[in-house]
Structures are given as C-alpha cells and as structure tokens.
Design a protein around this motif. Structure first.
Motif, PDB file in Angstrom:
ATOM      1  N   HIS A  35       0.865  -1.011   0.148  1.00 16.03           N
ATOM      2  CA  HIS A  35       0.124   0.135  -0.069  1.00 16.03           C
ATOM      3  C   HIS A  35       1.122   1.327   0.517  1.00 16.03           C
ATOM      4  O   HIS A  35       1.559   1.316   0.942  1.00 16.03           O
ATOM      5  CB  HIS A  35      -0.565   0.063   1.478  1.00 16.03           C
ATOM      6  CG  HIS A  35      -1.977   1.423   1.286  1.00 16.03           C
ATOM      7  ND1 HIS A  35      -1.718   1.789   2.661  1.00 16.03           N
ATOM      8  CD2 HIS A  35      -2.972   1.305   0.654  1.00 16.03           C
ATOM      9  CE1 HIS A  35      -2.820   2.942   2.135  1.00 16.03           C
ATOM     10  NE2 HIS A  35      -3.450   2.293   1.431  1.00 16.03           N
ATOM     11  N   GLN A  36       0.372   2.273  -1.067  1.00 20.20           N
ATOM     12  CA  GLN A  36       1.425   3.577  -0.877  1.00 20.20           C
ATOM     13  C   GLN A  36       0.964   4.822  -0.032  1.00 20.20           C
ATOM     14  O   GLN A  36      -0.252   4.198   0.112  1.00 20.20           O
ATOM     15  CB  GLN A  36       1.478   3.693  -2.354  1.00 20.20           C
ATOM     16  CG  GLN A  36       2.127   2.898  -3.246  1.00 20.20           C
ATOM     17  CD  GLN A  36       2.267   2.936  -5.086  1.00 20.20           C
ATOM     18  OE1 GLN A  36       1.515   4.249  -5.257  1.00 20.20           O
ATOM     19  NE2 GLN A  36       2.715   2.930  -4.891  1.00 20.20           N
ATOM     20  N   THR A  37       2.110   5.832   0.254  1.00 20.49           N
ATOM     21  CA  THR A  37       1.143   6.285   1.378  1.00 20.49           C
ATOM     22  C   THR A  37       0.240   7.866   0.730  1.00 20.49           C
ATOM     23  O   THR A  37       0.512   7.875  -0.829  1.00 20.49           O
ATOM     24  CB  THR A  37       2.088   7.633   1.672  1.00 20.49           C
ATOM     25  OG1 THR A  37       3.894   6.668   1.901  1.00 20.49           O
ATOM     26  CG2 THR A  37       2.500   8.598   2.726  1.00 20.49           C
ATOM     27  N   ASP A  38      -0.418   7.323   1.529  1.00 18.79           N
ATOM     28  CA  ASP A  38      -1.940   8.177   1.264  1.00 18.79           C
ATOM     29  C   ASP A  38      -3.079   7.896  -0.109  1.00 18.79           C
ATOM     30  O   ASP A  38      -3.355   8.407  -1.044  1.00 18.79           O
ATOM     31  CB  ASP A  38      -1.796   9.631   0.840  1.00 18.79           C
ATOM     32  CG  ASP A  38      -0.631  10.283   2.073  1.00 18.79           C
ATOM     33  OD1 ASP A  38      -1.524  10.732   3.373  1.00 18.79           O
ATOM     34  OD2 ASP A  38       0.728  10.938   1.601  1.00 18.79           O
ATOM     35  N   GLU A  39      -2.875   6.825  -0.563  1.00 14.56           N
ATOM     36  CA  GLU A  39      -3.447   6.142  -1.380  1.00 14.56           C
ATOM     37  C   GLU A  39      -4.706   5.266  -0.756  1.00 14.56           C
ATOM     38  O   GLU A  39      -4.776   4.628   0.231  1.00 14.56           O
ATOM     39  CB  GLU A  39      -2.447   4.590  -1.846  1.00 14.56           C
ATOM     40  CG  GLU A  39      -2.942   3.644  -3.236  1.00 14.56           C
ATOM     41  CD  GLU A  39      -2.694   2.876  -3.827  1.00 14.56           C
ATOM     42  OE1 GLU A  39      -2.050   2.909  -4.930  1.00 14.56           O
ATOM     43  OE2 GLU A  39      -1.536   2.191  -2.986  1.00 14.56           O
ATOM     44  N   SER A  40      -5.740   5.636  -1.628  1.00 12.59           N
ATOM     45  CA  SER A  40      -7.048   5.175  -0.904  1.00 12.59           C
ATOM     46  C   SER A  40      -7.469   3.551  -1.506  1.00 12.59           C
ATOM     47  O   SER A  40      -6.635   3.846  -2.363  1.00 12.59           O
ATOM     48  CB  SER A  40      -8.245   6.197  -1.708  1.00 12.59           C
ATOM     49  OG  SER A  40      -8.249   5.690  -3.462  1.00 12.59           O
TER      50      SER A  40
END
Length: 192
Positions: A35-40
């Motif tokens: 999961h990438q940072t700030d990814e919904s």
C-alpha cells in the motif's frame, strides 16, 4: 477470440471464472502489493489489478488478461488476510455488529493492443453481533485465514452476516463477474 488468462493463483477466482464456461488459463504475477502512502483503498485495488495484468503481458502476448485485487475496509482502515487464528478472531471481534466494505479492483487487459478496462466494484457486509464463542466455533469449522475479513462468504461465513449490500455478490469472493462480463462484451466476447 483471444485466449483468456487469469492473473491469479487464487482458487476462489478460478472457481468464479469457470462459471462463465469460457476456456482460460492461469498464471500468478509477481508484483509488489504494498500500500502506498496516502493511497485510497479504491485506488489501491485498481492499481494492483492493472499491475497484475501488466506483469504477464510480455509473457502472454495476444491474450485478454484478467487482473483482480481485493481489500476489506473496517472503520476506515484496510484489513488484510489474517493468516492466523488469533488475527482472524480479532478481525471478527472488531467487525461484530459493524459493516465491512469490500473493494475489488478488476482489470481486463488486451495484451495485443495494450488497451485496458479497469474498475473498482464495492460490496458491503453488515455483520451480526457475534459472541466470542460464535467466532471461535466458526474459525475452527472453516479456518478462513486466507480470506480478507476472516470469513468465507461462499461457505459457513454467510451465517455471520445480518445483510449484504451491493450490485455483484461475486465481487465479495474476489472476482466481480457481472462487471467482467461487461468488459468481455466490450472486447467482442459473447456470453453465453
């Protein structure tokens, strides 16, 4: 018709795709599913479904490649596969009396043209209020440790639900067939 390839090692997705009675093969893509940072959550599953399909495009030219990815969201937080009894018990305790949203990313990639269709299909499960004893009995009976949300909707897990909400119940299991049929139709495949 271009050959169909399911970019997955999931037995659940294979069983679902087989319902369409189309010949297909399977291959498991090797991608980073972090999961990438700030990814919904919705963006995450769409991105991963596309990456899974693209990861197999070079080794499978002239194919229609189906990529899919799913996350469960509880109280605004992504919950993954529990992998252990203790984590599954905690997930179900947290979900007791609450709603769990399942977001399933789906991609159909034409590896001949490079064109793709990508979507996110939501489905919500409203859970019953569960006792610790009910949860433990369920986990011992079905051992759903490889399932996001810690239950198998296609099995005894349905007994944990108060109700469900969504357009495509197959998305809950990991491959939204109604949306996939739309995508295949757009590629010129007639079903049935």
């Amino acid at each position: 018709m271009l050959p169909l390839l399911l970019a997955s090692s999931s037995v659940y997705r294979r069983e679902l795709l087989a319902r369409l009675r189309l010949p297909f093969s399977c291959s498991s893509p090797d991608i980073d599913e972090s999961h990438q940072t700030d990814e919904s959550a919705a963006y995450l599953v769409k991105r991963l479904s596309l990456e899974k399909a693209r990861a197999l495009a070079h080794s499978h030219p002239d194919h229609l490649i189906i990529g899919s990815d799913q996350v469960a969201v509880l109280n605004g937080r992504i919950i993954g596969k529990p992998h252990t009894f203790d984590k599954a018990r905690q997930q179900l305790l947290d979900a007791s009396g609450a709603s769990v949203s399942f977001l399933t990313g789906l991609t159909l990639l034409n590896s001949r043209t490079g064109q793709h269709q990508t979507d996110c299909v939501p489905f919500t499960v409203h859970m019953r209020t569960l006792s610790a004893e009910q949860i433990e009995r369920y986990l011992h009976a079905e051992q759903p440790y490889d399932c996001a949300g810690s239950f198998k909707a296609e099995g005894l897990g349905v007994s944990l639900f108060q109700r469900t909400e969504g357009d495509d119940a197959t998305s809950l299991i990991g491959l939204p067939l109604i949306r996939l049929v739309d995508m295949l139709t757009h590629e010129g495949i007639s079903i049935p």
